[in-house]
Design a protein around this motif. Sequence first.
Motif, PDB file in Angstrom:
ATOM      1  N   LYS A  71      50.883 -39.044  -8.529  1.00  0.00           N
ATOM      2  CA  LYS A  71      49.947 -40.095  -8.145  1.00  0.00           C
ATOM      3  C   LYS A  71      50.030 -40.308  -6.646  1.00  0.00           C
ATOM      4  O   LYS A  71      51.096 -40.574  -6.112  1.00  0.00           O
ATOM      5  CB  LYS A  71      50.316 -41.392  -8.869  1.00  0.00           C
ATOM      6  CG  LYS A  71      49.183 -41.873  -9.758  1.00  0.00           C
ATOM      7  CD  LYS A  71      49.605 -43.026 -10.616  1.00  0.00           C
ATOM      8  CE  LYS A  71      49.290 -44.352  -9.976  1.00  0.00           C
ATOM      9  NZ  LYS A  71      49.761 -45.473 -10.775  1.00  0.00           N
ATOM     10  N   THR A  87      41.418 -48.262 -19.678  1.00  0.00           N
ATOM     11  CA  THR A  87      42.635 -48.634 -20.403  1.00  0.00           C
ATOM     12  C   THR A  87      42.452 -49.847 -21.318  1.00  0.00           C
ATOM     13  O   THR A  87      42.569 -49.748 -22.532  1.00  0.00           O
ATOM     14  CB  THR A  87      43.779 -48.957 -19.410  1.00  0.00           C
ATOM     15  OG1 THR A  87      43.964 -47.844 -18.544  1.00  0.00           O
ATOM     16  CG2 THR A  87      45.065 -49.241 -20.157  1.00  0.00           C
ATOM     17  N   ASP A 137      47.814 -45.932 -17.066  1.00  0.00           N
ATOM     18  CA  ASP A 137      48.440 -45.310 -15.904  1.00  0.00           C
ATOM     19  C   ASP A 137      47.749 -45.840 -14.644  1.00  0.00           C
ATOM     20  O   ASP A 137      47.021 -45.142 -13.956  1.00  0.00           O
ATOM     21  CB  ASP A 137      48.287 -43.789 -16.006  1.00  0.00           C
ATOM     22  CG  ASP A 137      48.961 -43.082 -14.846  1.00  0.00           C
ATOM     23  OD1 ASP A 137      49.898 -43.661 -14.269  1.00  0.00           O
ATOM     24  OD2 ASP A 137      48.539 -41.960 -14.513  1.00  0.00           O
ATOM     25  N   ASN A 138      47.961 -47.109 -14.383  1.00  0.00           N
ATOM     26  CA  ASN A 138      47.335 -47.751 -13.231  1.00  0.00           C
ATOM     27  C   ASN A 138      48.416 -48.432 -12.400  1.00  0.00           C
ATOM     28  O   ASN A 138      49.487 -48.750 -12.896  1.00  0.00           O
ATOM     29  CB  ASN A 138      46.317 -48.802 -13.704  1.00  0.00           C
ATOM     30  CG  ASN A 138      45.288 -48.219 -14.660  1.00  0.00           C
ATOM     31  OD1 ASN A 138      44.417 -47.457 -14.269  1.00  0.00           O
ATOM     32  ND2 ASN A 138      45.404 -48.550 -15.937  1.00  0.00           N
TER      33      ASN A 138
END
Length: 172
Positions: A71, A87, A137-138
């Motif tokens: 990331k 999400t 996945d933030n």
Amino acid sequence: MSQHHDEHHSPIKTPKQLILAVIFAFLVPIFAIALLVRNVGTNPRDGAGADAMSEQAVAERIHPIGQVQIKLEGGPAKTGEQVFKNTCSACHAAGMMGAPKFGDAAAWGPRLGQGFEALLHSALKGKGNMSPQGGGDNSDYEVARAVVYMANAGGAKFEEPKAPAAAASAAN
Ligand code: HEC
């Protein structure tokens, strides 16, 4: 009065012809089957439906799963709406598993009273059936934006959270 059995016409007139006809009737299909079997047997089995896969083919198929995704810090942050869609909507769009439904002021009302920090804490650390970050996945900042997005749709008037210093320039 003599009767002749010659109304009965057939191309087979002699025992020899009969034997030949029988042999042909067997040989032709057997020959055809033998050809088919030979073709199947000699062709390399690399088609889509081949049951035997080479090691390389297997490795190629599972490759993306094993890839490490790095990331990048400082990339453009996702908006609250984007995070919600990728999400949070899994549960909050329809109110799955006891999640307060998106836009449902009655479901959000009592929760909003806790204040933004408490809601954010629940979203980041998880609560009840919700796993930390909603399982997504933030970044924390992106989750915070999603909390504001959802809470405001449920009647709150939270302000857009401040971008963390490192991402400040990238996040408009
Ligand atoms: C797997 C399902 C699921 C996902 C995905 C999910 N939530 Fe939740 N969420 C829940 C449930 C269930 C609750 C109610 C928890 C409770 O009160 O026990 C909840 C409650 C909340 C609350 C209220 C917390 C409180 O303290 O009252 C917030 C805020 C929230 N979610 C934000 C988010 C955000 C932001 C995302 C996406 C990043 C997200 N949720 C993704 C299931 C989910």
